[in-house]
Design an enzyme around this catalytic site. Structure first.
Site, PDB file in Angstrom:
ATOM      1  N   GLU A   1      40.654  39.708  50.666  1.00  0.00           N
ATOM      2  CA  GLU A   1      40.936  39.243  52.159  1.00  0.00           C
ATOM      3  C   GLU A   1      39.573  39.393  53.211  1.00  0.00           C
ATOM      4  OE1 GLU A   1      41.686  36.683  52.116  1.00  0.00           O
ATOM      5  OE2 GLU A   1      43.313  36.664  50.691  1.00  0.00           O
TER       6      GLU A   1
ATOM      7  N   GLU B   1      35.300  32.452  46.716  1.00  0.00           N
ATOM      8  CA  GLU B   1      36.823  33.102  46.378  1.00  0.00           C
ATOM      9  C   GLU B   1      36.030  34.370  44.945  1.00  0.00           C
ATOM     10  OE1 GLU B   1      39.365  33.405  47.358  1.00  0.00           O
ATOM     11  OE2 GLU B   1      39.534  31.473  48.456  1.00  0.00           O
TER      12      GLU B   1
END
Length: 269
Positions: free
Chosen positions: A136, A197
């Site tokens: 993250e 991602e």
């Protein structure tokens, strides 16, 4: 003449969207990549702080488990203090959300990082937690939200231009052209999201060993998510992240490239 005017207006809108997008470029200080963004880091920080309370409420607010919150904050701060992430202007804060059922983690622009109790309880080691948080953090320093905002404005501009060019007032059914353009823009956004991602995974492989954690723990996280994906209540994490099985291969490649002689044995799992 009326049709020609529509095409001229559509061309002007499309050109304006392209110019606005491609003229706003900067080099990312962490990844070294040239990015097209329309937000400053201060604007990212302000946006994340503004959105954080509302996002937390969607998951039942912040966790009341003080011990678990402390672990999340400690591991998160260790990642920041040990990596390039701590040298950026972002103001990182790590939050544990109260939702015990939803399996999710996400980051807002500017450094607000969240993980649910549901995901935390599914993990089996501190290294796995570090992998999730580092991933993250990778989204934040990769400026993925800022990129998505810029790409969204570009695709919206192109969709609007396509709708104007396709619309015929004498044949209202041609308005469907705008819907087709909008669908294409969504596909483009999905593709970019998957690339983001994978880049966040790569940054997690870089960040976790620098903070003293075994990067292979991230593979264990993917295996846990993959197992839960087959249940009646698949992780919400998977709605915004690519298939775990596919990402495991990428993670293995990144780890092998980073540690061609093998991962050091003194890293915490």
């Amino acid at each position: 003449m009326r049709g020609l005017l529509r095409y001229v207006v559509a061309a002007v809108l499309a050109l304006s969207a392209f110019i606005t997008y491609y003229c706003n470029s900067t080099t990312n200080e962490v990844t070294g990549e040239t990015q097209h963004v329309a937000m400053t880091t201060d604007e990212e920080i302000a946006l994340g702080l503004q959105a954080a309370p509302q996002m937390a409420q969607q998951y039942g607010g912040l966790s009341q488990d003080a011990q678990a919150r402390a672990v999340v904050e400690r591991v998160g701060e260790k990642i920041i203090s040990s990596t390039k992430a701590g040298q950026t202007p972002y103001k990182f804060q790590f939050h544990l959300l109260a939702d015990p059922k939803t399996i999710n983690a996400f980051a807002l622009p500017g450094g607000q990082v969240f993980i649910t109790e549901g995901l935390l309880r599914s993990l089996t080691s501190e290294g796995e937690l570090a992998g999730v948080l580092a991933h993250e953090v990778g989204h934040v320093v990769g400026r993925h939200s800022a990129e998505q905002v810029a790409k969204s404005k570009l695709t919206q501009g192109l969709s609007g231009a396509a709708a104007i060019a396709a619309y015929d007032p004498d044949r209202p059914a041609t308005a469907a052209g705008g819907a087709v353009a909008a669908a294409i823009s969504k596909l483009l956004t999905l593709r970019y999201g998957r690339d983001d991602e994978l880049e966040a995974d790569k940054l997690a492989v870089d960040f976790t060993p620098q903070a003293g954690y075994d990067p292979r723990s991230m593979i264990k996280v993917m295996e846990i998510l993959d197992q839960k994906a087959g249940g009646s209540n698949p992780p919400e994490f998977l709605s915004t992240h690519p298939n775990p099985s596919n990402r495991i291969g990428h993670l293995q490649e990144e780890i092998a490239a980073e540690f061609p002689q093998g991962v050091p044995s003194n890293l915490k799992q």
